[in-house]
Design a protein around this motif. Structure first.
Motif: not given
Length: 258
Positions: A14-23, A197-210
């Motif tokens: 799930t993290v791999f997928r979100e980071i692949s989209k963002e980067f 409100k649900i915190v999804d760590s995969s999305q939180a990480i991409t926000d953090f990287l930005h």
């Protein structure tokens, strides 16, 4: 520039997928330690050893940043890896806490995760520094549920209610999914508790990287490695990130250097 990501198995995809989209231009290498999954029922010492081995393997690709896409490993091994590696090392706990602090209105936050993650109090300690009331619950059946592909329907809903009804009764308005497997149950959780409100760590990480201004340029290469054959892993890989990304099994002995 390239990114290394590791997890004990499926969840980190799930993290791999979100980071692949963002980067999209980044070269991304993923390691799923499917031979030793799950990490959540292992001792702290064992989790640290597995994490160091996974990090050392990914370092062989010349990565410029390491993401620990495993809440248990983030809770136990993050500080050690940061102290011993000369590249940014990002776990899932800090980004998840930052997002929860942004979401919560009544300052009551629930945290769910593996037994080891909950036992470590990694989320609770950080949240309490900001005066948040924290309610935790280990959900050991969620990982096998996801691994078997049972993420919706009557069985999934029964198990989700068994674990989460008590937390919701505490009055939480925000729920941290403290395991990277759990986002695959997010739609069921939303259906049963639409006010959360649900915190999804995969999305939180991409926000953090930005926010940390970490940007990556490369050729867009993607490679996924596992340490044991896993039909469930391959099925979820194809579902989450597509079947055009190469999947390669490596011998566990290539990791076990400690």
């Amino acid at each position: 520039m390239s990114i290394g990501i590791f997890d004990s198995g499926i969840g980190g995809l799930t993290v791999f997928r979100e980071i692949s989209k963002e980067f999209p231009q980044a070269d991304i290498y993923y390691l799923g330690d499917t031979a030793r999954v799950p990490y959540g029922n292992k001792s702290k010492e064992t989790v640290i050893r597995y994490s160091v081995e996974a990090a050392n393997y990914l370092r062989s690709f010349g990565i410029n940043a390491l993401i620990i896409a495993c809440n248990t490993a983030s809770s136990y091994a993050l500080d050690l890896l940061r102290a011993n590696l000369d590249i940014p090392v990002i776990g899932v706990v800090e980004p998840g806490v930052e997002t929860a602090l942004k979401y919560t209105k009544n300052r009551k936050v629930g945290v769910i995760g593996t037994s080891a993650t909950i036992r470590s109090n990694s989320y609770k300690s950080l949240l309490k520094k900001s005066g948040i009331s924290v309610y935790q619950k280990a959900c050991p059946l969620f990982v096998p549920l996801v691994e078997e592909g049972i993420v919706e329907g009557e069985i999934a809903e029964l198990i989700v209610r068994e674990y989460l009804d008590g937390l919701v009764e505490k009055g939480i308005d925000t729920l941290i999914l403290g395991c990277t497997h759990y986002p695959l149950l997010k739609e069921t959780i939303k259906k049963l508790y639409p006010h959360l409100k649900i915190v999804d760590s995969s999305q939180a990480i991409t926000d953090f990287l930005h926010r940390e201004n970490l940007y990556f340029e490369g050729t867009g290469k993607r490679k996924i490695y596992i340490t044991d054959e896993s039909e469930n892993f391959e099925r979820f890989k194809n579902m989450l990130v597509g079947n055009n990304i190469p999947l390669e099994k490596i011998e566990l002995s290539r990791l076990c250097t400690l």
